[in-house]
Design a protein around this motif. Sequence first.
Motif, PDB file in Angstrom:
ATOM      1  N   GLU A 198      35.928  41.150  33.567  1.00 33.32           N
ATOM      2  CA  GLU A 198      35.839  39.915  33.948  1.00 33.32           C
ATOM      3  C   GLU A 198      37.039  38.716  34.126  1.00 33.32           C
ATOM      4  O   GLU A 198      37.076  37.313  35.084  1.00 33.32           O
ATOM      5  CB  GLU A 198      35.120  39.517  33.942  1.00 33.32           C
ATOM      6  CG  GLU A 198      33.685  39.363  33.262  1.00 33.32           C
ATOM      7  CD  GLU A 198      32.596  39.569  32.691  1.00 33.32           C
ATOM      8  OE1 GLU A 198      31.165  40.090  31.828  1.00 33.32           O
ATOM      9  OE2 GLU A 198      33.129  38.695  31.467  1.00 33.32           O
ATOM     10  N   GLY A 199      38.084  39.170  33.592  1.00 27.99           N
ATOM     11  CA  GLY A 199      39.409  37.999  33.491  1.00 27.99           C
ATOM     12  C   GLY A 199      39.133  36.850  32.632  1.00 27.99           C
ATOM     13  O   GLY A 199      40.078  35.898  33.059  1.00 27.99           O
ATOM     14  N   LEU A 200      38.661  36.935  31.730  1.00 28.48           N
ATOM     15  CA  LEU A 200      38.123  36.193  30.780  1.00 28.48           C
ATOM     16  C   LEU A 200      39.036  35.857  29.722  1.00 28.48           C
ATOM     17  O   LEU A 200      39.212  34.711  28.844  1.00 28.48           O
ATOM     18  CB  LEU A 200      36.719  36.039  30.988  1.00 28.48           C
ATOM     19  CG  LEU A 200      35.540  35.166  31.735  1.00 28.48           C
ATOM     20  CD1 LEU A 200      34.281  35.308  31.058  1.00 28.48           C
ATOM     21  CD2 LEU A 200      35.738  33.957  32.320  1.00 28.48           C
ATOM     22  N   ARG A 207      38.899  40.275  41.459  1.00 32.69           N
ATOM     23  CA  ARG A 207      37.778  38.716  40.779  1.00 32.69           C
ATOM     24  C   ARG A 207      37.120  39.154  42.291  1.00 32.69           C
ATOM     25  O   ARG A 207      35.926  38.879  42.306  1.00 32.69           O
ATOM     26  CB  ARG A 207      38.162  37.635  40.936  1.00 32.69           C
ATOM     27  CG  ARG A 207      38.521  37.868  38.650  1.00 32.69           C
ATOM     28  CD  ARG A 207      38.427  36.197  38.380  1.00 32.69           C
ATOM     29  NE  ARG A 207      40.201  35.873  38.967  1.00 32.69           N
ATOM     30  CZ  ARG A 207      40.052  34.608  38.655  1.00 32.69           C
ATOM     31  NH1 ARG A 207      39.448  33.714  38.606  1.00 32.69           N
ATOM     32  NH2 ARG A 207      41.186  34.185  38.731  1.00 32.69           N
TER      33      ARG A 207
END
Lengths: 249, 260
Positions: B56-58, B81
């Motif tokens: 998710e890129g978190l 994303r």
Amino acid sequence: METIIPKTSTVLLSLLRADYRTQWSNRRSVVLSVLVPAVILISWKDIVDKIGGAFALSTCITVGLMSIGLMGYSNSIARDRDKGVFQRLRVAPVPSWTIMVSRLLVQLTMILIVTLAVFIVGYYFDHITISPGGYALAFLAALVGGAVYLSLGQVIVGLIKNPETIQSTTRLVYFAFIMIGMLGEFGILGKELQQDVHWSPYGVVKSLLSASLQPGQWKSETLTTLAITISYSLAFATLGIRWFKWNSR
Amino acid sequence: MNHPEEADILKVENLNVRYGDFHAVKNISFSVKRGEIFGLLGPNGAGKTSTLSVLEGLLKPDSGIVIVDGFPAHKNSLRARASMGVQLQSTSFQPELTVSQILQLYAGIYGVSMSDENLSAILKDINLDDASTKKFSQLSGGQQQRVSLVIATIHNPRLVLLDEPTTGLDPQSRRQLWERIEAIREKGHAVLLTTHSMEEAEAVCDRIGIIDRGQVITIDTPQALIEKHKNDPEVIRVSRRGKITLEDVFIALTGTAIRV
């Protein structure tokens, strides 16, 4: 299925629209930000001639700015972080800075509204009139001064994760600033503290506003005050951004 | 560089995540194809959330590569994303915003133009045409999940990540959500979902990856997994109803001890 990367301006506009809508739903907090300065201003009706219109207005705007930065901004950030609102936004193709810039722009608007409200109350209840240049400069000074408290709010949400603790801490800091700031400035807490208060985040913002309301009396010390005010903002913002975590867990 | 139909929409290679001395994700590799629902299963603390957070890129991985729709996520995170839709486990939107305002916000964020007609059609499709002015917090769990899912797919992404999408839902809402997830697959999207429900994994997923202690133990179709392990003594031992289920295989592979 073509992948679209939205323009930053489109993203920012969407965020701004949502953040203004959120702020509009929370109009009660805006009213509260105006209420405390307005009550102080009205209660000073009989002493305005003695303390001066600029002193009264600058004190009340400072109180309003503290309320926006410490109570409004930091608590809304703490709540949304805790609820996962930021995480949801961050998994979208949104540069992280746009999320914060949108929030800050809304707060800057609040600063202008509170400043305007203080001017209106001051005019109607205390019959304080300032030159047009004074009003214009004071709006600018309010934005610069407001940045100190917004960045101080950022430091608090950077240091503390729990939203309830943030709420109680910001209240404590807000009341401490008002009590020590106002009483200290009047010299009630002693000469030494009066000097400390003068160069504190409370004192410099108040002095900057006071000087801006009387552009004719702008002197070299005011430039020092402006420089210190900006320095406070930069220092707090640097720490606040460095310590800030998007997730409270 | 948008890739041909048969290419993997998501490719994860040798992913590693460490929290201090704790190695949460160890060299995980898997891929999700177009039109496939891939289930990532594992007990609590197995590394599912860490893996998903990286996708998710978190979360930044310590090493490894994530390729979304042909684009390395570490090099082009915005494009990665933009290629995926995400439904987080505990999705929350600004509580002051109404359902239609939330939809407008996310349409704008994903660069999708949203006319009033489009908005009405979307709300009608998820049976929320009467709830457009309701705030998100006023919706039931099932309604909230439908809104979250429609937002995850509002930009027609190639990959949809669903983190425990049916947790807390009643059987009716769960079934309805399964149908919606299958409809996403029918449109050609790839779906990666995590779940604790073996029933859900068996019913919805085309392939399953079981991870435990940060490592992928096995990847296969639910039926193939059952077939492969049905005669394992441990599987037979943990089986409760005579018939071997995916849950029996899962427990036999990951152990019976409760994880915190």
